[in-house]
Design an enzyme around this catalytic site. Structure first.
Site, PDB file in Angstrom:
ATOM      1  N   CYS A 376       0.885  -1.179   0.000  1.00 35.45           N
ATOM      2  CA  CYS A 376       0.000   0.000   0.000  1.00 35.45           C
ATOM      3  C   CYS A 376       0.911   1.215   0.000  1.00 35.45           C
ATOM      4  O   CYS A 376       1.672   1.416  -0.936  1.00 35.45           O
ATOM      5  CB  CYS A 376      -0.962  -0.037   1.185  1.00 35.45           C
ATOM      6  SG  CYS A 376      -0.202  -0.358   2.789  1.00 35.45           S
ATOM      7  N   SER A 377       0.873   2.027   1.046  1.00 32.91           N
ATOM      8  CA  SER A 377       1.796   3.167   1.136  1.00 32.91           C
ATOM      9  C   SER A 377       3.057   2.757   1.889  1.00 32.91           C
ATOM     10  O   SER A 377       4.129   2.635   1.308  1.00 32.91           O
ATOM     11  CB  SER A 377       1.109   4.352   1.814  1.00 32.91           C
ATOM     12  OG  SER A 377       0.048   4.846   1.015  1.00 32.91           O
TER      13      SER A 377
END
Length: 577
Positions: A376-377
């Site tokens: 994801c991030s």
């Protein structure tokens, strides 16, 4: 103990969700780590970390102007039996005030005292003990319970043993190896010391590849299927606006995707359509992150795979959705909760659905023998949700009690999910609020204490009509900006001193004043009001994971060794500290 202003309160009135008897009279004991409510045949323990927020609602007569506040009425002489006419009035008067508590585990309590000073003492004590400056002051660090065998350590998870169970180093895992490059957390402070990487990738290549990933969280193995398909996890690449690339990172990903094929052999699949790089974020979020030097993989440089965006929203959206769920539950009580949640359009179940759809994508790919890279991030929230849930579906071992504990230790604890930050274990002083008066008339001697809504605060700031019209027509992205602006206005409004507040008690409690800073042992400042970074980073990430496990259990109850009781216990102790 110096933080405990009052240790015991008699004849306290308690009302809480789940108690069909209504308001009951009990005794409250305030200890270093718990609120303890006792009555004949009744006992309730509430740890301070379980408290999400609290509001002190001041009795309405305290909100009179000073010139109308009768001193002789407050301090009337007592009779022969120690009572007086004013003491009865004071009890009724004090009971109009209350402390409203919201707990993380969906319990709502209302406390009423017969003395106003007790009400303030309880609230001040609760705020002090719920908001600590270090997690070392939590109950877990003072309470030691011997585990089986007399050891104090939790040894349920051994990475070498667990990955060895999957076959790493031999058999189906001959193309993978263990590395201690992260010994002492030298390479990545949020990764475990023992990592599993492709056998043909050297530690030198790993050290360069880590620099290209956010927080140095490079792609490493988290699950190896018996069909040799792998699931690896990482954080987002640091692409940026200049479209930066890393040859070492590309080689690492390529080695992962080719890990099931012997050297010189023909590929078993059309890799352009089979292997997947999963980006859990919405496409827009991934693109916007380029502005801060991050982003998503440029697929021109990553061969033999394709990329899929799952569109799972970030921690701030999830936190807002949970808050709407809590508001729906609190306004409904114990009946009609599901209907109220649906009517409130919380979006909570929609987020759960998005996560499970992403899990299905991963499970189908792994089961078909394809490799999946998930990020994801930063790779410690949505990534942990997806990888752990996918393994729960793929491997029956993780659906046993011990296996489930191993899964949580491996995917959540060892890979650096920020439990303390996401759960707010150290407490947030700005969530302990004192209600502000809203006068019904300019010359009214009495007023009703209320906690103002965000819309009302926005109107006070001079933008009520514009905000409502803006919210009606704004796009989804701009509504998020509107929410941030409203929150900032709310925080600024709460920090303003109410110069027209004649409360004779509140002035005696500096810790309840706006902008209060309490000195700490090292001479620095303690907590203070205002929206903090830690409050901004709280989110029900692990709670969503438990919710998804529950949804899977409901559909396949015979496939699990445990039931919802274990999930509820985990949810309770997620916050109990």
């Amino acid at each position: 103990m110096d933080l405990i202003r009052v240790a015991k309160v008699e004849r306290l009135r308690l009302k809480w969700t789940g108690d069909d008897s209504g308001e009951r009279q009990c005794t409250l004991h305030l200890t270093t780590h718990h609120l303890i409510f006792t009555a004949p045949g009744f006992e309730l323990w509430l740890g301070y970390p379980l408290i999400h927020s609290a509001v002190l609602v001041r009795p309405p007569r305290l909100l009179q102007r000073r010139d109308t506040f009768s001193d002789d009425w407050v301090a009337a002489p007592a009779g022969d039996d120690g009572s007086s006419e004013s003491s009865g009035k004071l009890s009724v008067w004090a009971l109009e005030g209350s402390i409203k508590i919201r707990c993380h585990h969906f319990m709502f309590l209302t406390l009423r005292c017969e003395e106003v000073r007790q009400l303030y003492d309880v609230f001040a004590t609760m705020k002090h003990l719920a908001c600590v400056d270090s997690i070392d002051r939590l109950y877990a660090f003072s309470h030691r319970e011997a585990v089986e065998g007399g050891a104090w350590t939790w040894g349920v998870y051994d990475p070498v043993e667990e990955f060895g169970r999957m076959g790493v180093g031999s058999g189906v895992g001959e193309f993978w190896r263990f590395t201690d490059i992260n010994r002492g957390f030298a390479l990545c402070p949020t990764y475990p010391p023992v990592l599993v990487v492709p056998a043909k990738i050297s530690d030198t290549t790993l050290s360069y590849a880590a620099k290209y990933r956010s927080k140095c969280r490079l792609p490493v193995l988290c699950y190896l299927h018996p069909n040799r398909a792998s699931m690896t996890r990482s954080s987002q690449p640091m692409v940026g606006l200049k479209q930066a690339r890393s040859v070492q990172d590309e080689k690492l990903v390529e080695a992962i995707l080719a890990s099931s094929e012997p050297l010189g052999s023909a590929p078993r699949f059309n890799y352009e359509r089979s292997n997947i790089i999963i980006d859990a974020r919405p496409t827009t979020n991934a693109v916007v992150n380029r502005a801060v030097g991050a982003g998503s993989e440029n697929m021109e440089h990553y061969k033999r795979c394709r990329k899929v965006y799952l569109g799972i929203d970030n921690i701030h959206v999830m936190r807002d959705a949970l808050n709407r769920v809590v508001e729906a539950i609190e306004s409904t009580g114990d009946s009609g909760v599901v209907a109220r949640i649906q009517a409130a359009r919380t979006g909570w179940l929609g987020h759960i659905e998005n996560i499970l759809v992403g899990v299905k994508t991963i499970v189908l790919a792994i089961d078909a023998g394809h490799h999946v890279v998930v990020h994801c991030s930063d790779g410690w929230d949505r990534t942990a949700q997806l990888t752990s849930l996918a393994q729960l579906c793929l491997d029956p071992y993780y659906r046993t009690i011990r296996g489930f504990a191993v899964l949580v230790e491996k995917e959540w604890v060892s890979f650096g999910h920020q439990f303390s930050l996401r759960c707010g274990h150290s407490g947030h002083p700005e969530r302990f609020k004192v209600s502000r008066a809203k006068r019904q008339a300019a010359d009214s001697a009495e007023s009703t204490p209320v906690v103002e809504e965000e819309s009302e605060r926005a109107e006070e700031a001079g933008g009520g009509y514009e905000f409502s019209m803006f919210g009606r027509f704004a796009t989804k992205a701009l509504r998020g900006v509107q929410s941030r602006i409203t929150s900032a206005i709310q925080a600024a409004s709460e920090n303003l001193e109410d110069v027209d507040d004649p409360d004779p008690f509140l002035a005696e409690y500096p810790e309840l004043q706006a902008k209060y800073e309490r000195p700490t042992a090292n001479g620095g400042n303690g907590f203070k009001f205002g929206r903090t970074k830690h409050d901004h980073e709280t989110s029900p990430v692990f709670q969503q994971f438990l919710e998804c496990v529950y949804q899977l259990w409901v559909q396949h109850p015979t496939m699990f060794e445990f039931n919802e009781v274990l999930l509820l216990d985990l949810f309770y102790h997620l916050h109990s500290a």
